[in-house]
Design a protein around this motif. Structure first.
Motif, short mmCIF file in Angstrom:
data_model
loop_
_atom_site.label_atom_id
_atom_site.label_comp_id
_atom_site.label_asym_id
_atom_site.label_seq_id
_atom_site.Cartn_x
_atom_site.Cartn_y
_atom_site.Cartn_z
N LEU A 65 0.84 -1.20 0.00
CA LEU A 65 0.00 0.00 0.00
C LEU A 65 0.87 1.26 0.00
CD1 LEU A 65 -2.71 -0.99 2.66
CD2 LEU A 65 -3.00 -0.92 0.17
N GLY A 66 2.03 1.17 0.65
CA GLY A 66 2.96 2.31 0.68
C GLY A 66 2.42 3.52 1.41
N LEU A 67 1.61 3.28 2.46
CA LEU A 67 1.02 4.40 3.20
C LEU A 67 1.91 4.76 4.38
CD1 LEU A 67 -2.72 3.29 3.12
CD2 LEU A 67 -1.51 4.82 1.56
N THR A 68 2.32 6.03 4.43
CA THR A 68 3.33 6.43 5.40
C THR A 68 2.79 7.19 6.62
OG1 THR A 68 3.70 8.42 4.09
CG2 THR A 68 5.16 6.54 3.66
N GLY A 69 1.49 7.45 6.67
CA GLY A 69 0.92 8.20 7.79
C GLY A 69 1.21 7.54 9.13
N ARG A 70 1.42 8.35 10.14
CA ARG A 70 1.78 7.84 11.47
C ARG A 70 0.65 7.04 12.12
NH1 ARG A 70 3.87 11.37 16.73
NH2 ARG A 70 3.51 9.69 18.24
N TYR A 71 -0.57 7.56 11.96
CA TYR A 71 -1.71 6.92 12.63
C TYR A 71 -2.56 6.13 11.64
CZ TYR A 71 -0.60 10.26 16.33
OH TYR A 71 0.04 11.00 17.29
N LEU A 72 -2.99 4.95 12.09
CA LEU A 72 -3.96 4.18 11.32
C LEU A 72 -5.27 4.19 12.09
CD1 LEU A 72 -4.46 1.95 8.98
CD2 LEU A 72 -4.39 0.39 10.91
N TYR A 73 -6.35 4.52 11.39
CA TYR A 73 -7.68 4.53 12.01
C TYR A 73 -8.50 3.40 11.41
CZ TYR A 73 -6.42 9.22 13.51
OH TYR A 73 -5.78 10.28 14.09
N LEU A 74 -9.08 2.58 12.27
CA LEU A 74 -9.96 1.52 11.82
C LEU A 74 -11.32 1.74 12.47
CD1 LEU A 74 -10.50 -1.21 10.40
CD2 LEU A 74 -9.65 -2.34 12.48
N LEU A 75 -12.34 1.96 11.62
CA LEU A 75 -13.70 2.17 12.12
C LEU A 75 -14.44 0.85 11.95
CD1 LEU A 75 -14.45 5.65 10.49
CD2 LEU A 75 -13.49 5.18 12.72
N PHE A 76 -14.66 0.16 13.05
CA PHE A 76 -15.23 -1.19 12.94
C PHE A 76 -16.08 -1.56 14.14
CE2 PHE A 76 -12.02 -2.08 15.95
CZ PHE A 76 -12.16 -3.38 16.43
N ARG A 77 -16.79 -2.66 14.00
CA ARG A 77 -17.59 -3.19 15.10
C ARG A 77 -17.46 -4.71 15.10
NH1 ARG A 77 -23.77 -4.34 15.55
NH2 ARG A 77 -23.93 -4.71 17.79
N PRO A 78 -16.92 -5.29 16.16
CA PRO A 78 -16.87 -6.74 16.24
C PRO A 78 -18.30 -7.30 16.24
CG PRO A 78 -15.51 -5.74 17.97
CD PRO A 78 -16.33 -4.65 17.37
N LEU A 79 -18.51 -8.43 15.60
CA LEU A 79 -19.84 -9.02 15.62
C LEU A 79 -20.09 -9.61 17.01
CD1 LEU A 79 -20.14 -10.70 12.09
CD2 LEU A 79 -21.30 -8.67 12.93
N PRO A 80 -21.29 -9.36 17.57
CA PRO A 80 -21.60 -9.84 18.92
C PRO A 80 -21.41 -11.36 19.05
CG PRO A 80 -23.30 -8.33 18.16
CD PRO A 80 -22.41 -8.61 16.99
N ARG A 81 -20.87 -11.74 20.20
CA ARG A 81 -20.69 -13.16 20.58
C ARG A 81 -19.76 -13.92 19.63
NH1 ARG A 81 -26.21 -12.07 21.42
NH2 ARG A 81 -26.76 -11.97 23.63
N LYS A 82 -18.88 -13.18 18.94
CA LYS A 82 -17.95 -13.81 18.00
C LYS A 82 -16.51 -13.37 18.28
CE LYS A 82 -21.20 -15.46 15.10
NZ LYS A 82 -21.44 -16.88 14.94
N HIS A 83 -15.59 -14.03 17.61
CA HIS A 83 -14.18 -13.62 17.66
C HIS A 83 -13.80 -13.01 16.31
CE1 HIS A 83 -14.22 -16.68 20.89
NE2 HIS A 83 -13.38 -15.83 21.46
N PHE A 84 -12.89 -12.04 16.34
CA PHE A 84 -12.43 -11.41 15.10
C PHE A 84 -10.91 -11.31 15.13
CE2 PHE A 84 -12.23 -7.87 17.96
CZ PHE A 84 -11.16 -7.12 17.49
N LEU A 85 -10.34 -11.00 13.96
CA LEU A 85 -8.89 -10.92 13.84
C LEU A 85 -8.54 -9.87 12.79
CD1 LEU A 85 -6.06 -12.26 14.41
CD2 LEU A 85 -6.66 -13.93 12.65
N VAL A 86 -7.57 -9.01 13.12
CA VAL A 86 -7.09 -7.99 12.18
C VAL A 86 -5.57 -8.10 12.08
CG1 VAL A 86 -6.79 -5.49 11.81
CG2 VAL A 86 -8.99 -6.37 12.64
N HIS A 87 -5.06 -8.19 10.86
CA HIS A 87 -3.61 -8.21 10.63
C HIS A 87 -3.19 -6.95 9.88
CE1 HIS A 87 -3.26 -12.38 11.81
NE2 HIS A 87 -3.97 -12.83 10.79
N LEU A 88 -2.14 -6.31 10.36
CA LEU A 88 -1.54 -5.18 9.65
C LEU A 88 -0.09 -5.53 9.37
CD1 LEU A 88 -2.78 -2.44 12.12
CD2 LEU A 88 -3.85 -3.05 9.96
N ASP A 89 0.31 -5.47 8.12
CA ASP A 89 1.71 -5.71 7.78
C ASP A 89 2.39 -4.37 7.55
OD1 ASP A 89 1.58 -8.47 8.00
OD2 ASP A 89 0.90 -8.72 5.95
N VAL A 90 3.41 -4.11 8.34
CA VAL A 90 4.12 -2.84 8.22
C VAL A 90 5.58 -3.12 7.86
CG1 VAL A 90 2.60 -1.71 9.88
CG2 VAL A 90 4.74 -2.71 10.68
#
Length: 232
Positions: A65-90
């Protein structure tokens, strides 16, 4: 310093036209839905295990992606009663790829030279719930969340490495996601532009959330009563 096209912020989903699936990839149960409350398109990613369904940017793992900004914002909502996973490769300044992962599957923080795993505690609207402060499946009343990651600080603190850019993002089930954004500015949700000017927030490098990235707040309501803001 971000290239001019990434300033003052970059709306990642919009810039890479996620909905066209040319520069992004999806696997498994990934659906674009219209959310009337959030007034826009959101993506629902769900599956029996986190690896089975995901939304990935860029499309090919060999690209960046080549994105150099210092802060990453993720606007999200985990689904109720479930597990979630987010991977960021830097990518670090010495060209090492490090994976930063967040999940309510992780019981504790773990780190290797190339992988940081953070346990994610879902906030619950009802403060009194016993689940609060414990990892595990998201509570039934889990809220939309603005997760802010200070990527250079995370790399520096845990691995003593210098941050170069965001290479890729993989959002795995089970979650709803509204948007992703990178910026060198620290956006403070629930703050208006006049308030920011008045409160001299701009001196500290704090800015109000850009409209296209913000969660809507009905008249007379408070942002923090409706949503969660989590900063790493």
């Amino acid at each position: 310093v971000p290239a001019a096209w990434q300033r003052p912020y970059l709306n990642v989903f919009k810039h890479f036209r996620v909905e066209e699936w040319k520069r992004s990839a999806k696997e498994g149960d990934v659906a674009a839905l219209t959310d009337t409350r959030l007034k826009g398109t959101i993506y629902r990613i769900r599956g029996s295990n986190p690896a089975s369904s995901y939304l990935q940017l860029p499309r090919a793992g060999t690209q960046s992606l080549g994105l150099t900004g210092r802060y990453l914002y993720l606007l999200f909502r985990p689904l109720p009663r479930k597990h979630f996973l987010v991977h960021l490769d830097v990518t670090t300044e010495d060209n090492q790829v490090v994976r930063i992962s967040f999940s309510n599957l992780f019981k504790e923080f773990k780190s290797t030279a190339t992988w940081l795993q953070f346990p994610f505690v879902c906030g619950a609207a009802s403060e009194g719930t016993a689940r609060r402060g414990a990892t595990g499946a998201a509570p039934a009343d889990v809220r939309w969340t603005c997760l802010v990651l200070d990527l250079p600080s995370i790399l520096g603190l845990y691995l003593s490495r210098r941050y170069s850019h965001l290479r890729g993002v993989k959002l795995c089930s089970n979650l709803l996601v509204k948007n992703l954004c990178t910026s060198d500015l620290l956006f403070e949700p629930g703050v208006t532009l006049p308030e920011a000017r008045l409160g001299a927030l701009s001196i500290r490098g704090v800015a109000p959330m850009p409209r296209e990235l913000a969660f809507p707040v009905p008249k007379g309501e408070s942002w923090h009563d409706l949503y969660d803001y989590i900063r790493y």
